[in-house]
Design an enzyme around this catalytic site. Structure first.
Site, PDB file in Angstrom:
ATOM      1  N   ARG A   1      -1.420  -0.519  -8.390  1.00  0.00           N
ATOM      2  CA  ARG A   1      -2.974  -0.080  -7.750  1.00  0.00           C
ATOM      3  C   ARG A   1      -2.939   1.579  -8.066  1.00  0.00           C
ATOM      4  NH1 ARG A   1      -4.140  -0.693  -1.946  1.00  0.00           N
ATOM      5  NH2 ARG A   1      -4.581  -2.846  -2.358  1.00  0.00           N
TER       6      ARG A   1
ATOM      7  N   ASP B   1       0.825  -1.360   0.065  1.00  0.00           N
ATOM      8  CA  ASP B   1      -0.092  -0.047   0.026  1.00  0.00           C
ATOM      9  C   ASP B   1       0.811   1.257  -0.089  1.00  0.00           C
ATOM     10  OD1 ASP B   1      -2.218  -1.591   0.170  1.00  0.00           O
ATOM     11  OD2 ASP B   1      -2.329  -1.220   2.447  1.00  0.00           O
TER      12      ASP B   1
HETATM   13  P1  FDA Z   1     -14.562   9.381  -4.165  1.00  0.00           P
HETATM   14  O1  FDA Z   1     -13.960   9.862  -2.957  1.00  0.00           O
HETATM   15  O2  FDA Z   1     -14.888  10.410  -5.032  1.00  0.00           O
HETATM   16  O3  FDA Z   1     -16.001   8.526  -3.999  1.00  0.00           O
HETATM   17  C1  FDA Z   1     -16.766   8.254  -5.089  1.00  0.00           C
HETATM   18  C2  FDA Z   1     -18.104   7.832  -4.488  1.00  0.00           C
HETATM   19  O4  FDA Z   1     -17.832   6.661  -3.783  1.00  0.00           O
HETATM   20  C3  FDA Z   1     -18.534   8.723  -3.276  1.00  0.00           C
HETATM   21  O5  FDA Z   1     -19.285   9.516  -3.992  1.00  0.00           O
HETATM   22  C4  FDA Z   1     -19.311   7.823  -2.297  1.00  0.00           C
HETATM   23  O6  FDA Z   1     -20.526   7.571  -2.947  1.00  0.00           O
HETATM   24  C5  FDA Z   1     -18.407   6.412  -2.485  1.00  0.00           C
HETATM   25  N1  FDA Z   1     -17.530   6.210  -1.560  1.00  0.00           N
HETATM   26  C6  FDA Z   1     -16.244   6.503  -1.514  1.00  0.00           C
HETATM   27  N2  FDA Z   1     -15.586   6.370  -0.028  1.00  0.00           N
HETATM   28  C7  FDA Z   1     -16.714   5.649   0.735  1.00  0.00           C
HETATM   29  C8  FDA Z   1     -16.779   5.354   1.780  1.00  0.00           C
HETATM   30  N3  FDA Z   1     -15.757   5.387   2.620  1.00  0.00           N
HETATM   31  N4  FDA Z   1     -17.882   4.978   2.171  1.00  0.00           N
HETATM   32  C9  FDA Z   1     -19.139   5.084   1.568  1.00  0.00           C
HETATM   33  N5  FDA Z   1     -19.010   5.335   0.319  1.00  0.00           N
HETATM   34  C10 FDA Z   1     -17.831   5.822  -0.362  1.00  0.00           C
HETATM   35  N6  FDA Z   1      -5.467   5.358  -0.422  1.00  0.00           N
HETATM   36  C11 FDA Z   1      -4.155   5.364  -0.151  1.00  0.00           C
HETATM   37  O7  FDA Z   1      -3.707   6.458   0.072  1.00  0.00           O
HETATM   38  N7  FDA Z   1      -3.374   4.325  -0.217  1.00  0.00           N
HETATM   39  C12 FDA Z   1      -3.518   3.157  -0.689  1.00  0.00           C
HETATM   40  O8  FDA Z   1      -2.726   2.410  -0.589  1.00  0.00           O
HETATM   41  C13 FDA Z   1      -5.137   2.859  -1.072  1.00  0.00           C
HETATM   42  N8  FDA Z   1      -5.528   1.525  -1.188  1.00  0.00           N
HETATM   43  C14 FDA Z   1      -6.941   1.456  -1.495  1.00  0.00           C
HETATM   44  C15 FDA Z   1      -7.287   0.324  -1.800  1.00  0.00           C
HETATM   45  C16 FDA Z   1      -8.698   0.109  -2.612  1.00  0.00           C
HETATM   46  C17 FDA Z   1      -8.843  -1.295  -3.122  1.00  0.00           C
HETATM   47  C18 FDA Z   1      -9.407   1.093  -2.572  1.00  0.00           C
HETATM   48  C19 FDA Z   1     -10.743   1.074  -3.309  1.00  0.00           C
HETATM   49  C20 FDA Z   1      -8.975   2.428  -2.060  1.00  0.00           C
HETATM   50  C21 FDA Z   1      -7.625   2.565  -1.595  1.00  0.00           C
HETATM   51  N9  FDA Z   1      -7.206   3.688  -1.069  1.00  0.00           N
HETATM   52  C22 FDA Z   1      -6.070   4.117  -0.890  1.00  0.00           C
HETATM   53  C23 FDA Z   1      -8.288   4.969  -0.766  1.00  0.00           C
HETATM   54  C24 FDA Z   1      -8.436   5.882  -1.818  1.00  0.00           C
HETATM   55  O9  FDA Z   1      -7.171   6.741  -1.861  1.00  0.00           O
HETATM   56  C25 FDA Z   1      -9.756   6.923  -1.725  1.00  0.00           C
HETATM   57  O10 FDA Z   1      -9.230   7.493  -0.487  1.00  0.00           O
HETATM   58  C26 FDA Z   1     -10.924   5.999  -1.803  1.00  0.00           C
HETATM   59  O11 FDA Z   1     -11.040   5.034  -2.507  1.00  0.00           O
HETATM   60  C27 FDA Z   1     -12.172   7.039  -1.992  1.00  0.00           C
HETATM   61  O12 FDA Z   1     -11.995   7.550  -3.325  1.00  0.00           O
HETATM   62  P2  FDA Z   1     -12.695   6.922  -4.622  1.00  0.00           P
HETATM   63  O13 FDA Z   1     -11.784   6.727  -5.734  1.00  0.00           O
HETATM   64  O14 FDA Z   1     -13.834   6.000  -4.167  1.00  0.00           O
HETATM   65  O15 FDA Z   1     -13.537   8.340  -4.918  1.00  0.00           O
END
Ligand code: FDA
Length: 285
Positions: free
Chosen positions: A162, A111
């Site tokens: 990733r 990560d």
């Molecule tokens: P965004 O924040 O724009 O969310 C899109 C939509 O998804 C939102 O409108 C909401 O509806 C929904 N959503 C998002 N998060 C939610 C939550 N917690 N609860 C409910 N609904 C939610 N970061 C990092 O810094 N280092 C890492 O190694 C990782 N590893 C990682 C692995 C995986 C498999 C994922 C999916 C994410 C990570 N992350 C991470 C976290 C990433 O950086 C980010 O903070 C989250 O994925 C939220 O961003 P989105 O891309 O989902 O978009």
């Protein structure tokens, strides 16, 4: 305290407190057609002994995944393996886990944590690849200004990456502060990584970003064995099924263990509506 906490809402995001709980949840996800990225919860550790215990737990997790025939690999944080103590300690612990995973023909992803750790994390990743540990992947965060250069610098080793938007609170000197800027940088990063020739895991719950990636993949005829989508356990389960039903590989990142608190708080911080969800479970419980 931890068990009570899981009842109060963390259960939605945490795949159990024990390895036995976790195995059941992975089986269920596999039955649903999802792959899993497993993680043992925990971040900074205070002593070298603790990092060795964590290393042993990860090896045990990998052995259990193999003996149960589960479709799961492992993602871990280098601070959990001692990066806060010394880079060489984290690197040695990681090498031990990666070698164990290779014997079991599975893979490890490192990560990405806060921006202060990026240089050391990428150094360790490169060193692993140079030592021919090809079953190890890394993470790049779209919100960091440096990321396009990091992607380019990694290009020569055909990395398994990733891509995420980024989850840590970073100063505007190193990261985009406004969401539209992060979203645009994420789309650019997805395109560049998909064209770079390695393996790309697009980790997001953002429907717009998923649609963008999917049309780019179709337009450039990127084969299905060069990418996957990833989402977090408990976050947008309907979207997880929707993407799976489109025929894409979807891997669910499912952490388990007793040290769920910092992980859970990050999930709450990402989406204030989750706080209301937790309060509702508290009032019901
Ligand atoms: P965004 O924040 O724009 O969310 C899109 C939509 O998804 C939102 O409108 C909401 O509806 C929904 N959503 C998002 N998060 C939610 C939550 N917690 N609860 C409910 N609904 C939610 N970061 C990092 O810094 N280092 C890492 O190694 C990782 N590893 C990682 C692995 C995986 C498999 C994922 C999916 C994410 C990570 N992350 C991470 C976290 C990433 O950086 C980010 O903070 C989250 O994925 C939220 O961003 P989105 O891309 O989902 O978009």
């Amino acid at each position: 305290m931890a068990a009570k906490g899981l009842q109060l809402g963390a259960r939605r995001f945490v795949a159990g407190e024990t390895l036995d709980d976790f195995v059941e949840i992975v089986r269920e996800l596999n039955r649903g057609g999802f792959l899993v990225a497993s993680a043992i919860l925990g971040e900074q550790v205070a002593s070298e002994g603790e990092t060795h215990r964590t290393t042993a737990e990860y090896k045990q997790l990998l052995s259990r995944i193999a003996s149960e025939g589960l479709k799961a690999n492992v993602a871990l944080k280098l601070t959990h393996l001692g990066l806060g103590i010394s880079e060489s300690l984290a690197s040695e612990n990681l090498a031990e886990i990666v070698a164990h995973a290779a014997r079991l023909t599975t893979s490890i992803r490192v990560d990405m944590e806060d921006s202060a750790r990026v240089d050391a994390t990428l150094r360790i990743y490169r060193a692993m690849r140079k030592a021919r540990h090809d079953n190890v992947g890394a993470v790049l965060q779209a919100y960091l200004y440096r990321t396009p250069a990091d992607l380019e610098a990694l290009g020569d080793c055909k990395p398994n990456l990733r891509l995420v938007k980024g989850a840590y609170l970073e100063p505007p000197s190193v990261a985009y502060a406004k969401k539209p800027d992060v979203d645009a940088a994420f789309k650019r990063l997805i395109e560049h990584a998909l064209l770079a020739g390695g393996y790309t895991a697009i980790a997001t719950h953002d429907e717009d970003a998923i649609r963008h990636a999917s049309s780019f993949i179709r337009a450039k005829v990127i084969p299905n064995d060069r990418f996957e989508f990833q989402m977090l356990y408990g976050v947008r389960p309907a979207l997880q099924k929707h993407v799976r039903d489109q025929g894409y590989t979807v891997r669910i990142a499912a952490p388990f263990g007793r040290e769920w608190y910092p992980y859970f708080m990050r999930r709450l911080a990402e989406r204030p509506a989750n706080v209301a969800f937790v309060l509702r479970s508290f009032l019901k419980g």
